[in-house]
Design an enzyme around this catalytic site. Structure first.
Site, PDB file in Angstrom:
ATOM      1  N   GLU A 131      35.737  40.651  37.299  1.00  0.00           N
ATOM      2  CA  GLU A 131      36.500  39.625  37.145  1.00  0.00           C
ATOM      3  C   GLU A 131      37.471  39.551  38.281  1.00  0.00           C
ATOM      4  O   GLU A 131      37.959  40.496  38.788  1.00  0.00           O
ATOM      5  CB  GLU A 131      37.440  39.847  35.767  1.00  0.00           C
ATOM      6  CG  GLU A 131      38.612  38.727  35.579  1.00  0.00           C
ATOM      7  CD  GLU A 131      39.166  39.273  34.183  1.00  0.00           C
ATOM      8  OE1 GLU A 131      39.606  38.510  33.441  1.00  0.00           O
ATOM      9  OE2 GLU A 131      39.694  40.595  34.181  1.00  0.00           O
ATOM     10  N   HIS A 170      40.884  39.312  40.494  1.00  0.00           N
ATOM     11  CA  HIS A 170      42.133  39.844  40.398  1.00  0.00           C
ATOM     12  C   HIS A 170      42.921  39.688  41.569  1.00  0.00           C
ATOM     13  O   HIS A 170      43.584  40.562  42.177  1.00  0.00           O
ATOM     14  CB  HIS A 170      42.356  41.570  40.339  1.00  0.00           C
ATOM     15  CG  HIS A 170      41.391  41.944  38.932  1.00  0.00           C
ATOM     16  ND1 HIS A 170      40.296  41.967  38.389  1.00  0.00           N
ATOM     17  CD2 HIS A 170      42.397  42.501  38.024  1.00  0.00           C
ATOM     18  CE1 HIS A 170      40.273  42.273  37.137  1.00  0.00           C
ATOM     19  NE2 HIS A 170      41.658  42.786  36.931  1.00  0.00           N
ATOM     20  N   ASP A 194      38.568  46.370  36.648  1.00  0.00           N
ATOM     21  CA  ASP A 194      38.660  46.947  35.320  1.00  0.00           C
ATOM     22  C   ASP A 194      37.778  47.874  34.963  1.00  0.00           C
ATOM     23  O   ASP A 194      38.145  49.005  34.232  1.00  0.00           O
ATOM     24  CB  ASP A 194      38.334  45.572  34.272  1.00  0.00           C
ATOM     25  CG  ASP A 194      39.510  44.655  34.128  1.00  0.00           C
ATOM     26  OD1 ASP A 194      40.701  44.968  34.607  1.00  0.00           O
ATOM     27  OD2 ASP A 194      39.250  43.580  33.688  1.00  0.00           O
ATOM     28  N   HIS A 197      39.629  45.958  29.889  1.00  0.00           N
ATOM     29  CA  HIS A 197      39.676  44.261  30.010  1.00  0.00           C
ATOM     30  C   HIS A 197      40.377  43.746  28.601  1.00  0.00           C
ATOM     31  O   HIS A 197      39.808  44.190  27.526  1.00  0.00           O
ATOM     32  CB  HIS A 197      38.324  44.029  30.031  1.00  0.00           C
ATOM     33  CG  HIS A 197      38.035  42.518  30.083  1.00  0.00           C
ATOM     34  ND1 HIS A 197      38.452  41.680  31.116  1.00  0.00           N
ATOM     35  CD2 HIS A 197      37.193  41.965  29.461  1.00  0.00           C
ATOM     36  CE1 HIS A 197      38.223  40.523  31.138  1.00  0.00           C
ATOM     37  NE2 HIS A 197      37.307  40.682  30.147  1.00  0.00           N
ATOM     38  N   GLU A 222      40.178  41.091  27.174  1.00  0.00           N
ATOM     39  CA  GLU A 222      39.439  40.344  26.082  1.00  0.00           C
ATOM     40  C   GLU A 222      38.426  40.946  25.385  1.00  0.00           C
ATOM     41  O   GLU A 222      37.634  40.373  24.546  1.00  0.00           O
ATOM     42  CB  GLU A 222      39.049  39.188  26.817  1.00  0.00           C
ATOM     43  CG  GLU A 222      39.843  38.091  27.484  1.00  0.00           C
ATOM     44  CD  GLU A 222      40.430  38.430  28.740  1.00  0.00           C
ATOM     45  OE1 GLU A 222      40.443  39.530  29.269  1.00  0.00           O
ATOM     46  OE2 GLU A 222      40.926  37.471  29.464  1.00  0.00           O
ATOM     47  N   HIS A 227      47.914  40.645  34.259  1.00  0.00           N
ATOM     48  CA  HIS A 227      46.552  40.724  35.007  1.00  0.00           C
ATOM     49  C   HIS A 227      46.919  40.694  36.375  1.00  0.00           C
ATOM     50  O   HIS A 227      47.551  39.672  37.115  1.00  0.00           O
ATOM     51  CB  HIS A 227      45.754  39.485  34.643  1.00  0.00           C
ATOM     52  CG  HIS A 227      44.688  39.395  35.202  1.00  0.00           C
ATOM     53  ND1 HIS A 227      43.347  40.081  34.812  1.00  0.00           N
ATOM     54  CD2 HIS A 227      44.084  38.616  36.328  1.00  0.00           C
ATOM     55  CE1 HIS A 227      42.544  39.991  35.758  1.00  0.00           C
ATOM     56  NE2 HIS A 227      42.893  39.052  36.705  1.00  0.00           N
ATOM     57  N   GLU A 245      48.456  47.041  36.928  1.00  0.00           N
ATOM     58  CA  GLU A 245      47.030  46.988  37.640  1.00  0.00           C
ATOM     59  C   GLU A 245      47.135  47.364  38.985  1.00  0.00           C
ATOM     60  O   GLU A 245      46.280  48.436  39.335  1.00  0.00           O
ATOM     61  CB  GLU A 245      46.135  45.973  37.250  1.00  0.00           C
ATOM     62  CG  GLU A 245      45.765  45.821  35.712  1.00  0.00           C
ATOM     63  CD  GLU A 245      44.709  44.834  35.577  1.00  0.00           C
ATOM     64  OE1 GLU A 245      43.787  45.177  34.730  1.00  0.00           O
ATOM     65  OE2 GLU A 245      44.727  43.637  36.073  1.00  0.00           O
TER      66      GLU A 245
END
Length: 263
Positions: free
Chosen positions: A31, A33, A42, A117, A119, A172, A177
């Protein structure tokens, strides 16, 4: 060679661990970032967090599931960015169900899933529930957790000492992170490309198809300003310690000292 990674073991070495150890399944995603972090954040963090836990309890870390459920615009940027590769919910559920079923068939009694992650969790929960719902014995047992729900209250002000905490959805590719990546994989962080932008007013609804005007063109949902490797180490070590604390209760494991003496 890492002695905790299943992928580095022979089948005999793997088999010798089944009855006495914990199996950890890291689950991440591929994904966007932002411009300063790689697509594999992730998945990288899921494996590194799993290894931090494994070192404390001498666990086995399975190969990382590197694809996750659909990235949502206000918590990951969504499908608007190239390189974000999503799975349907049913696909992720089926994939993880099959993996867990195989591990149980091998004889594992204690399995921990670590998701990095945001979701993923409903679908990982569904997989575990469908597999275990008719079992009544205490073991085998499957647990699901993540790093952000396992940070101590006193750690949060140390991480967000310059920039207010915006909530985990907007974090995010932001301070937490980015700091964790600075700690576990600094060579993959493009610090010079960190931008100070994000979503000012996240919507209270979702739109299908997603609106391209919601997310800054960088893909960042909140600033990563004030990130540091020291903060990343604090997050990883605190979350790992707190996860081990509940594993001691749920799995009846003992934390190990650096010289492999249990306490």
């Amino acid at each position: 060679m890492n002695s905790h990674l299943l992928a580095h073991m022979t089948w005999q070495e793997y088999q010798s661990k089944v009855n006495s150890s914990v199996l950890i399944l890291p689950v991440g995603s591929t994904e966007q970032h932002g411009p300063h972090l790689p697509l594999g954040v992730d998945a990288i963090l899921a494996e590194k967090m799993s290894l931090a836990i494994a070192e404390r309890i001498d666990a086995v870390v399975a190969p990382t599931v590197s694809y996750g459920y659909k990235s949502l615009p206000a918590s990951g940027g969504g499908p608007l960015f190239p390189g974000t590769v999503d799975l349907k919910g049913a696909t992720l559920t089926s994939l993880v169900y099959d993996l867990l079923e195989e591990f149980l068939h091998d004889g594992w009694k204690r399995i921990l899933m670590i998701s990095c992650h945001y979701e993923n969790e409903a679908f990982l929960s569904e997989a575990a529930d469908l597999l275990m719902r008719n079992r009544t014995a205490e073991f085998p047992k499957i647990l699901l957790s993540n790093w952000w729900d396992n940070l101590s209250a006193e750690v949060m002000p140390q991480v967000f000492n310059e920039v207010p905490f915006p909530g985990w959805a907007l974090e995010h590719a932001a301070i937490a992170e980015t700091s964790m990546m600075m700690h576990v994989a600094p060579e993959l962080v493009r610090e010079e490309l960190i931008v100070d932008e994000g979503i000012d007013n996240p919507p209270s609804y979702q739109s299908f198809p997603p609106s391209s005007s919601l997310i800054p063109s960088s893909g960042c949902l909140h600033t990563a300003r004030s990130s540091s490797a020291a903060k990343g180490r604090l997050i990883v070590e605190n979350a790992a310690d707190n996860i081990v604390a509940f594993l001691e209760k749920e799995f009846l494991v003992k934390k190990r000292l650096p010289n492999n003496v249990t306490i």
